[in-house]
Enzyme design. Structure first.
Site, PDB file in Angstrom:
ATOM      1  N   GLU A 116      36.977 -26.171  62.107  1.00 64.68           N
ATOM      2  CA  GLU A 116      37.499 -24.800  61.971  1.00 64.68           C
ATOM      3  C   GLU A 116      38.248 -24.346  63.222  1.00 64.68           C
ATOM      4  O   GLU A 116      38.413 -23.145  63.451  1.00 64.68           O
ATOM      5  CB  GLU A 116      36.361 -23.804  61.650  1.00 64.68           C
ATOM      6  CG  GLU A 116      35.558 -24.102  60.400  1.00 64.68           C
ATOM      7  CD  GLU A 116      36.339 -23.989  59.085  1.00 64.68           C
ATOM      8  OE1 GLU A 116      37.534 -23.637  59.128  1.00 64.68           O
ATOM      9  OE2 GLU A 116      35.753 -24.267  58.028  1.00 64.68           O
ATOM     10  N   HIS A 140      30.943 -18.736  63.752  1.00 62.31           N
ATOM     11  CA  HIS A 140      30.930 -18.943  62.303  1.00 62.31           C
ATOM     12  C   HIS A 140      29.566 -19.487  61.896  1.00 62.31           C
ATOM     13  O   HIS A 140      29.095 -20.473  62.460  1.00 62.31           O
ATOM     14  CB  HIS A 140      32.031 -19.931  61.911  1.00 62.31           C
ATOM     15  CG  HIS A 140      31.945 -20.420  60.499  1.00 62.31           C
ATOM     16  ND1 HIS A 140      31.938 -19.564  59.412  1.00 62.31           N
ATOM     17  CD2 HIS A 140      31.860 -21.672  59.976  1.00 62.31           C
ATOM     18  CE1 HIS A 140      31.850 -20.277  58.301  1.00 62.31           C
ATOM     19  NE2 HIS A 140      31.790 -21.557  58.607  1.00 62.31           N
ATOM     20  N   HIS A 142      26.584 -19.958  58.387  1.00 62.38           N
ATOM     21  CA  HIS A 142      26.348 -19.963  56.943  1.00 62.38           C
ATOM     22  C   HIS A 142      25.131 -19.083  56.639  1.00 62.38           C
ATOM     23  O   HIS A 142      24.032 -19.582  56.405  1.00 62.38           O
ATOM     24  CB  HIS A 142      26.151 -21.395  56.446  1.00 62.38           C
ATOM     25  CG  HIS A 142      27.366 -22.258  56.580  1.00 62.38           C
ATOM     26  ND1 HIS A 142      27.374 -23.606  56.299  1.00 62.38           N
ATOM     27  CD2 HIS A 142      28.637 -21.955  56.952  1.00 62.38           C
ATOM     28  CE1 HIS A 142      28.593 -24.096  56.497  1.00 62.38           C
ATOM     29  NE2 HIS A 142      29.369 -23.117  56.907  1.00 62.38           N
ATOM     30  N   GLU A 170      21.369   1.741  61.606  1.00 63.97           N
ATOM     31  CA  GLU A 170      22.093   1.254  62.785  1.00 63.97           C
ATOM     32  C   GLU A 170      23.432   0.598  62.424  1.00 63.97           C
ATOM     33  O   GLU A 170      24.301   0.449  63.284  1.00 63.97           O
ATOM     34  CB  GLU A 170      21.239   0.256  63.572  1.00 63.97           C
ATOM     35  CG  GLU A 170      20.998  -1.042  62.829  1.00 63.97           C
ATOM     36  CD  GLU A 170      20.452  -2.180  63.719  1.00 63.97           C
ATOM     37  OE1 GLU A 170      19.940  -3.145  63.152  1.00 63.97           O
ATOM     38  OE2 GLU A 170      20.560  -2.098  64.950  1.00 63.97           O
ATOM     39  N   HIS A 211      30.658 -18.947  51.272  1.00 61.52           N
ATOM     40  CA  HIS A 211      30.686 -19.867  52.415  1.00 61.52           C
ATOM     41  C   HIS A 211      29.913 -19.324  53.625  1.00 61.52           C
ATOM     42  O   HIS A 211      29.016 -19.984  54.122  1.00 61.52           O
ATOM     43  CB  HIS A 211      32.149 -20.164  52.790  1.00 61.52           C
ATOM     44  CG  HIS A 211      32.311 -21.179  53.872  1.00 61.52           C
ATOM     45  ND1 HIS A 211      33.318 -22.105  53.890  1.00 61.52           N
ATOM     46  CD2 HIS A 211      31.588 -21.416  54.996  1.00 61.52           C
ATOM     47  CE1 HIS A 211      33.213 -22.880  54.953  1.00 61.52           C
ATOM     48  NE2 HIS A 211      32.162 -22.474  55.645  1.00 61.52           N
TER      49      HIS A 211
HETATM   50  O1  2HA Z   1      30.771 -27.801  58.776  1.00 65.25           O
HETATM   51  O2  2HA Z   1      30.905 -24.739  58.772  1.00 65.25           O
HETATM   52  O3  2HA Z   1      33.268 -24.415  57.674  1.00 65.25           O
HETATM   53  C1  2HA Z   1      31.295 -26.858  59.615  1.00 65.25           C
HETATM   54  C2  2HA Z   1      31.648 -25.678  58.822  1.00 65.25           C
HETATM   55  C3  2HA Z   1      32.943 -25.664  58.128  1.00 65.25           C
HETATM   56 ZN    ZN Z   2      31.389 -23.235  57.380  1.00 64.47          ZN
END
Ligand code: 2HA
Ligand code: ZN
Length: 275
Positions: A116, A140, A142, A170, A211
Site C-alpha cells: 500500500e 492502515h 483491518h 468523545e 477491507h
Molecule cells: O496485506 O493490508 O491492504 C496488507 C494489506 C493490504
Molecule cells: Zn489492508
C-alpha cells in the site's frame, strides 16, 4: 546511533505491537508509515546504506521529494515486528521527483515496502500540506467492527460519521471533521490511493469498504488513538444493532451543537441532519 535505538523507531515498533494486540492485523494485514523529522534523519544517518537501487513508487508524490520514511514491509506480519524489526521494517528515501524510492535500512532478508505504499505516500503528501507539516503518521488496519458496518450502513461519509459520533460522546471531539468512505476497490494500487488521498484533504480517517481503515496523525499516539476511538465506536454500534435495530434515546443534533460550543470544535452541519 543505531536505527533500533532511535526513539521514533521504538515508537513505531510499539505501535505495530499495539495494533497486533488489538486483533487488527491477522496474518500480514495492515501497514504503517512514518515521515522522519530532519533531526531524526541526522541521528541515524551513519547507520544507513545509500548504495541501494532506486525503484518506482507506482505514483508521483513531488510534495515528498527527498523525504525519509519508516514503513512496514510487504507480506510482513505485525505480530513479528517486535521480535525482528530489522526483518519486518525498512527505512526508505524518496528521490528528487518523488517518483522512486530506495531502501536505506531494514528488510535484512530481502523484500520491499508495503503493497500500500502508493496510498501511504499520497496520503502523506496531502496531510503534510494540509497540516503544514504536522502530520507524520499514516496507519492502515483491518478493524473488525468498522469492516462489519460496511456491509449494513450506506457507504456515505455523512452516515458513517453521524452514526459513529452518536455511539460515544468523545467521538465528535476526537474526529470533528468526520470520516471519509471509499467504495470497494482493488487494494494496493494507484487508483485506490487517489480516491483515499482526495478524502484525506478533508478527513483524518478513511474507511475502505469490506477491507479496513486508514488514519492520519501527527504522532503515533494520535494516529493509534484515532484508529482505536473509531473502532471502539464501531464496536458499540455493532452491539447496539445486535440488541435491537432502533434506539430508545441518543445524542441529538442540538446536543452535538452544544458539545461543539463547549469543547471548541467545529462540527460541519452536513453531519447534523434530521433523521
Ligand atoms: O496485506 O493490508 O491492504 C496488507 C494489506 C493490504
Ligand atoms: Zn489492508
Amino acid at each position: 546511533m543505531k536505527v533500533l535505538d532511535a526513539k521514533f523507531v521504538q515508537g513505531f515498533i510499539r505501535m505495530c505491537d499495539d495494533g497486533w494486540q488489538q486483533g487488527w492485523h491477522e496474518r500480514n494485514g495492515g501497514n504503517l508509515s512514518y515521515r522522519l523529522k530532519e533531526e531524526e534523519v541526522r541521528q541515524v544517518r551513519t547507520a544507513l546504506s545509500f548504495d541501494g537501487a532506486w525503484h518506482p513508487i507506482g505514483t508521483s508524490v513531488p510534495g515528498l521529494s527527498g523525504e525519509f520514511f519508516m514503513v512496514t514491509g510487504s507480506g510482513k506480519y505485525f505480530r513479528n515486528v517486535i521480535l525482528d524489526p530489522e526483518d519486518s521494517l525498512c527505512l526508505i528515501e524518496l528521490d528528487g521527483k518523488g517518483e522512486n524510492y530506495r531502501i536505506l535500512w531494514g528488510l535484512c532478508h530481502g523484500g520491499r515496502p508495503t503493497s500500500e505504499l502508493p496510498s501511504h505516500l499520497m496520503n502523506h503528501e496531502v496531510k503534510k500540506r494540509a497540516s503544514k507539516g504536522a502530520h507524520r503518521v499514516i496507519y492502515h488496519a483491518h478493524t473488525t467492527n468498522i469492516i462489519a458496518l460496511t456491509f449494513v450502513l450506506p457507504l456515505k461519509s455523512e452516515v458513517f460519521t453521524r452514526e459513529l459520533w452518536e455511539m460515544a460522546t468523545e467521538c465528535p471531539v476526537v474526529f470533528p471533521s468526520g470520516i471519509g468512505v471509499v467504495d470497494w476497490m482493488v487494494p494496493g494500487g494507484r487508483e485506490i490511493a487517489v480516491e483515499t488521498s482526495k478524502l484525506m484533504e478533508e478527513y483524518d480517517v478513511a474507511v475502505w469498504a469490506h477491507h479496513g481503515m486508514f488514519c492520519s496523525g501527527e504522532d503515533f499516539d494520535q494516529a493509534f488513538g484515532l484508529m482505536h476511538t473509531v473502532e471502539k465506536s464501531a464496536e458499540i454500534l455493532v452491539k447496539m444493532l445486535s440488541i435491537r435495530p432502533d434506539k430508545l434515546q441518543t445524542i441529538l443534533p442540538e446536543d452535538f451543537r452544544n458539545l461543539a460550543r463547549e469543547f471548541k470544535v467545529t462540527l460541519p452541519e452536513k453531519f447534523l441532519y434530521e433523521k
